[in-house]
Design an enzyme around this catalytic site. Structure first.
Site, PDB file in Angstrom:
ATOM      1  N   LEU A 179       4.545   6.120   4.588  1.00  0.00           N
ATOM      2  CA  LEU A 179       3.773   7.231   4.014  1.00  0.00           C
ATOM      3  C   LEU A 179       2.754   6.740   2.995  1.00  0.00           C
ATOM      4  O   LEU A 179       2.972   5.771   2.278  1.00  0.00           O
ATOM      5  CB  LEU A 179       4.694   8.295   3.416  1.00  0.00           C
ATOM      6  CG  LEU A 179       5.565   8.014   2.205  1.00  0.00           C
ATOM      7  CD1 LEU A 179       4.802   8.242   0.910  1.00  0.00           C
ATOM      8  CD2 LEU A 179       6.760   8.945   2.243  1.00  0.00           C
ATOM      9  N   CYS A 295       2.500  -0.352  -3.929  1.00  0.00           N
ATOM     10  CA  CYS A 295       2.939  -0.947  -2.653  1.00  0.00           C
ATOM     11  C   CYS A 295       2.172  -2.209  -2.277  1.00  0.00           C
ATOM     12  O   CYS A 295       2.734  -3.301  -2.310  1.00  0.00           O
ATOM     13  CB  CYS A 295       2.831   0.083  -1.545  1.00  0.00           C
ATOM     14  SG  CYS A 295       3.791   1.559  -1.902  1.00  0.00           S
TER      15      CYS A 295
HETATM   16  C1  UGA Z   1       0.263   2.098   1.377  1.00  0.00           C
HETATM   17  C2  UGA Z   1       0.167   2.110   2.907  1.00  0.00           C
HETATM   18  O1  UGA Z   1      -1.113   2.585   3.296  1.00  0.00           O
HETATM   19  C3  UGA Z   1       1.255   3.003   3.494  1.00  0.00           C
HETATM   20  O2  UGA Z   1       1.205   2.970   4.915  1.00  0.00           O
HETATM   21  C4  UGA Z   1       2.611   2.495   3.023  1.00  0.00           C
HETATM   22  O3  UGA Z   1       3.671   3.306   3.515  1.00  0.00           O
HETATM   23  C5  UGA Z   1       2.644   2.527   1.498  1.00  0.00           C
HETATM   24  O4  UGA Z   1       1.589   1.701   0.991  1.00  0.00           O
HETATM   25  C6  UGA Z   1       3.971   1.999   1.061  1.00  0.00           C
HETATM   26  O5  UGA Z   1       4.224   0.801   1.214  1.00  0.00           O
HETATM   27  O6  UGA Z   1       4.837   2.800   0.667  1.00  0.00           O
HETATM   28  P1  UGA Z   1      -0.496   3.781  -0.561  1.00  0.00           P
HETATM   29  O7  UGA Z   1       0.002   2.770  -1.524  1.00  0.00           O
HETATM   30  O8  UGA Z   1      -0.182   5.225  -0.754  1.00  0.00           O
HETATM   31  O9  UGA Z   1       0.017   3.421   0.919  1.00  0.00           O
HETATM   32  O10 UGA Z   1      -2.063   3.628  -0.591  1.00  0.00           O
HETATM   33  P2  UGA Z   1      -3.253   3.311   0.446  1.00  0.00           P
HETATM   34  O11 UGA Z   1      -3.830   4.552   0.966  1.00  0.00           O
HETATM   35  O12 UGA Z   1      -2.821   2.287   1.416  1.00  0.00           O
HETATM   36  O13 UGA Z   1      -4.302   2.671  -0.557  1.00  0.00           O
HETATM   37  C7  UGA Z   1      -3.987   1.479  -1.269  1.00  0.00           C
HETATM   38  C8  UGA Z   1      -5.139   1.014  -2.086  1.00  0.00           C
HETATM   39  O14 UGA Z   1      -6.158   0.506  -1.258  1.00  0.00           O
HETATM   40  C9  UGA Z   1      -5.802   2.088  -2.951  1.00  0.00           C
HETATM   41  O15 UGA Z   1      -6.006   1.558  -4.247  1.00  0.00           O
HETATM   42  C10 UGA Z   1      -7.120   2.365  -2.269  1.00  0.00           C
HETATM   43  O16 UGA Z   1      -8.111   2.753  -3.150  1.00  0.00           O
HETATM   44  C11 UGA Z   1      -7.422   1.000  -1.670  1.00  0.00           C
HETATM   45  N1  UGA Z   1      -8.305   1.041  -0.492  1.00  0.00           N
HETATM   46  C12 UGA Z   1      -7.925   1.691   0.625  1.00  0.00           C
HETATM   47  C13 UGA Z   1      -9.532   0.402  -0.534  1.00  0.00           C
HETATM   48  O17 UGA Z   1      -9.906  -0.215  -1.548  1.00  0.00           O
HETATM   49  N2  UGA Z   1     -10.340   0.432   0.564  1.00  0.00           N
HETATM   50  C14 UGA Z   1      -9.987   1.070   1.702  1.00  0.00           C
HETATM   51  O18 UGA Z   1     -10.766   1.047   2.664  1.00  0.00           O
HETATM   52  C15 UGA Z   1      -8.747   1.712   1.728  1.00  0.00           C
END
Ligand code: UGA
Length: 475
Positions: A179, A295
């Protein structure tokens, strides 16, 4: 026993099993009511299961029982209240009650980075499994959901063996979760796959029954949820491999941003152009301040630490680079701020004393109040350390941010944050910031300078409104 069901198509035949409690559907518990456990408990009640959420934190449990979600997650409040009222859902600090209630117990506790290194701290897993196992009085399935180093499920099985009489036949399985904060409700109710690591037909059947609500919902919506049935090690690895891949994809595009910065290219156009290739895809290709949260950063570090222990450290050495690229984006924002403010950098970095800076965004991404390892807050702290007077606004994260970094000035509105500042840094791409009117904001500031740390603003619009604009990886 070997796995009777090779991967994964067509859908394997799953044995029907009767829950040990005698209920028609397995009664499920979630141990740990943080982001993961609270969301799962609430959503599984919504799917029709009888659910009990357990936590050692009495405050959190009291809040949940009173219909209050302790985190900001869109849609979760309403589901909590509805399912409490329906009597399908309750929360408890009593581990004996939890053990008595459940057929399937999901372990959802945190596995933070260890204070003394890069590996994962498994003490909460150990404590929750041990206390549960010691109180079980009938057969049950204990299922790990927390993100863990490969090998943990085997260790949990040994722990359970040590603390339960053999004749109870308590079993262990692993089922990682995927998630994303901000989309957690939909990700639990409508996951893009379910992965289970099992050692017996009974565990497989019980886990299928515990997920049947998800498959049934998909069927009513004319969707399919793929099921991957595998061994313990693979199930554990799926989770960290997925997060490592996502982190790598983000750092790849941020590495391209560095090259664009050196060569005059525009990483936003580059990302768009390569993303049209379906083999690459445009998701998770947003260059900017990089990844944070509870995460991705700690998972790639724990993965490297575990690989090292297993003698496979070299295979994951690139993840160290992924981490470094990610962290370099934070200092890049500091550099851009100094450039825009006409401050030179010495060996200790730039001196920003006497400047006033607005930081818009504190959470690690929009639509959450989570500031754990948030790049925005880290940059705000760097700006403060460089001597700037930093004013932070975030639509949901101020309370958590204040607890994490109390030395910054927190504001109640965008207007309060930007008034009289020499520079505005947009560091989390909340819709409020993306849609902010640069003309109106321009009236409030002392100097029209903006760093777009998420490449989320319309550069032309801001420039037309008289702002000196800098994005990451853009000319
Ligand atoms: C992440 C994974 O996407 C989930 O699938 C996983 O279940 C979760 O970790 C976990 O291990 O529990 P999450 O931490 O909610 O989910 O956040 P993401 O949406 O993955 O974003 C992570 C970071 O990457 C954020 O700081 C976001 O700003 C950054 N990001 C995301 C970017 O810098 N560029 C992008 O293109 C996408």
């Amino acid at each position: 026993m070997t796995i009777p069901y090779p991967n994964p198509q067509p859908m394997p035949v799953i044995p029907a099993v009767t829950p040990p409690s005698g209920a028609s559907r397995p009664r499920v518990t979630f141990l740990g009511t943080g982001y993961l456990g609270a969301t799962y408990a609430i959503c599984y009640a919504e799917l029709g299961y009888e659910v009990l959420g357990f936590d050692v934190d009495a405050d959190k449990i009291a809040k949940l029982n009173a219909g209050e979600v302790p985190i900001h997650e869109p849609g979760l409040d309403e589901l909590l209240r509805r399912n409490l009222a329906a009597g399908r859902l309750r929360f408890s600090t009593d581990i004996g009650e939890t053990a008595d209630f459940g057929d399937v117990h999901f372990i959802c506790v945190g596995t933070p980075q260890r204070a003394d290194g890069m590996g994962a701290d498994l003490s909460y897993v150990e404590a929750s499994v041990t206390s549960l196992a010691q109180r079980l009085t009938r057969k049950a399935l204990i299922v790990g959901k927390s993100t863990v180093p490969v090998g943990t499920a085997e260790w949990v099985e040994q722990l359970v063996g040590k603390h339960t009489p053999t004749d109870l036949g308590v079993e262990v399985a692993w089922s990682p979760e995927f998630l994303q904060e901000g989309f957690a409700v939909d990700d639990v109710l409508r996951p893009n796959r379910i992965v289970v690591g099992v050692k017996s037909e009974w565990a497989n059947g019980m886990l299928y029954a515990a997920h049947k609500g998800v498959f049934d919902l998909a069927a009513t919506e004319d969707r399919e949820v793929p099921l991957v049935v595998t061994d313990f090690a693979t199930a554990e690895l799926v989770k960290v491999a997925a997060n490592a891949f996502l982190a790598t994809k983000i750092s790849f595009i941020n590495a391209m941003a560095e090259v664009c910065e050196a060569s005059g290219g525009d990483v936003t156009q580059l990302a768009r152009a390569i993303g049209y290739d379906p083999r690459i895809g445009n998701r998770f290709l947003q260059a900017g301040l990089g990844f944070g949260g509870a995460c991705l950063p700690k998972d790639i570090r724990a993965f490297q630490a575990r690989a090292q222990e297993l003698g496979a450290g070299e295979a994951l050495r690139f993840l160290h680079e992924v981490d470094l690229i990610n962290l370099r984006r934070r200092t890049r924002v500091l550099q851009l701020a100094a450039d825009l403010l006409g401050r030179r950098s010495g060996p200790a970095g730039p001196d920003l004393s006497g400047t006033r800076i607005a930081v818009l965004g504190a959470t690690f991404k929009p639509n959450t109040d989570d500031v754990r390892d948030a790049p925005a807050l880290a940059v705000a702290a760097l700006l403060h350390k460089a001597g700037a007077d930093v004013h932070v606004f975030d639509p949901q994260g101020v309370e958590n941010a204040r607890r994490a970094v109390p030395e910054l000035q927190y504001e109640a509105t965008i207007t309060d944050a930007v008034t009289d500042t020499d520079l505005v840094c947009v560091l989390t791409e909340w819709a409020d910031f993306r849609n902010a009117d640069p003309v109106a904001l321009g009236e409030l500031v002392a100097g029209r300078r903006v760093v777009d740390g998420r490449n989320c603003l319309d550069a032309a619009l801001w420039t037309q409104a008289g702002w000196e604009y800098r994005g990451l990886g853009r000319p």
